[in-house]
Design a protein around this motif. Structure first.
Motif: not given
Ligand code: GRG
Length: 296
Positions: A45, A48, A77, A79-80, A84, A96, A159, A219-220, A223, A237
């Motif tokens: 999306k 950020r 983001h 990378y994370s 993850d 995605r 994390q 946001f979280q 989620d 997902k």
């Molecule tokens: C591996 C250091 C490390 C950190 C991971 C981001 C994260 C930390 C974990 C993701 C787990 C997760 C699904 C968390 C929910 C919130 C989130 C970050 C969702 C994904 O972000 P969006 O919805 O995704 O902005 P898009 O795909 O739209 O960029």
């Protein structure tokens, strides 16, 4: 304003910049550049970087000069998300709307693609050609903010506690730490980066910071709620993964109704923190409302 049009036009600008910056997938070593591009262009999306641009626009026009900073946050983001999803972390199959990076390229390339995206973020933010219009002191300040938000005192810290808390019961304070750091820190930094680069004063930056914290947590929590009530087609997902993995979430701790009330409170608060900003903050206001009602 139409928030959907706003989001899609900003997303286009961001995608164009990222497309022009990333090495072509035929660039040697091909496998790593393919893997980086695979996840980066899988249809995120771009929330950020859009927040950075929207926050900058509350005070100044012409966001082109800050695109390298905004887009660098998207690299971090992405990378994370790749890391993850790894078997040693959340072990996910889809992201995605596509198979996760390690499912396609294998674990070692997925780890390296994540590492390379994280590292490239800093190359991008310090690329003289693209960032020459930014005041050097402001640039150093935002690079520091972003690196703090991504590291052990931010996303990595959140994390780590999340991983260590799986299948254990934790209190609300610990859950708030996880959410505010794992997801919130980078969102807060995205908003602040735009403000700092636009030359926001202390008062303005304080409003933006509180806004970023409120929408980051909202946001979280959303989620967490979507993992229970959302649709796989919308989310790209699988759903129901949090409870399957023994994750600590707001709905698990407070119940789904109280979680929805909490999201609403946070969004209302976020809007209050912007009360001293004029019409130019409308995109930030609309993004807050969008976060409170999003389906993906
Ligand atoms: C591996 C250091 C490390 C950190 C991971 C981001 C994260 C930390 C974990 C993701 C787990 C997760 C699904 C968390 C929910 C919130 C989130 C970050 C969702 C994904 O972000 P969006 O919805 O995704 O902005 P898009 O795909 O739209 O960029």
């Amino acid at each position: 304003m139409d928030i959907k049009d706003y989001l899609s036009s900003k997303k286009e600008t961001i995608d164009r910049f990222l497309e022009s910056y990333l090495p072509h997938e035929e660039f040697y070593p091909r496998e790593i550049h393919k893997a980086m591009r695979y996840s980066l262009f899988a249809g995120g999306k771009r929330l950020r970087p859009i927040l950075s641009l929207a926050s900058y626009e509350t005070l100044r026009d012409d966001t082109n000069s800050i695109l390298p900073v905004a887009c660098a946050i998207e690299l971090i983001h992405t990378y994370s998300l790749i890391h993850d999803d790894l078997p040693s972390m959340d072990n996910d199959n889809f992201r995605r709307g596509k198979p996760t990076n390690h499912k396609v390229f294998g674990e070692s390339i997925a780890i390296l693609a994540g590492d390379a995206l994280l590292t490239m973020a800093f190359t991008m933010m310090t690329d003289e050609f693209y960032t020459r219009k930014i005041k050097p002191e402001s640039l150093v300040q935002v690079i520091r903010e972003i690196s703090l938000a991504a590291g052990d005192k931010g996303m990595v810290g959140g994390q780590a506690v999340d991983m260590l808390s799986e299948d254990r019961s934790i209190d609300l304070k610990t859950l708030e730490y996880i959410h505010s750091n794992k997801t919130g820190a980078l969102i807060r930094a995205s908003v602040r980066a735009g403000g700092i680069l636009a030359g926001a004063n202390e008062e303005e930056l304080k409003g933006m910071t509180l806004y970023g914290e409120d929408i980051g947590l909202a946001f979280q929590i959303t989620d967490d709620i979507l993992d229970i009530e959302g649709k796989k087609e919308d989310l790209g997902k699988e759903t129901g993964m949090d409870s399957a993995k023994g994750k600590n979430t707001y709905p698990a701790l407070l119940g789904i109704d109280s979680s929805k009330v909490k999201v609403k409170e946070l969004i209302d608060n976020a809007l209050v923190t912007l009360k001293n900003f004029d019409k130019r903050a409308d995109p930030l206001r609309e993004i807050a409302l969008y976060i409170g009602s999003r389906r993906n």
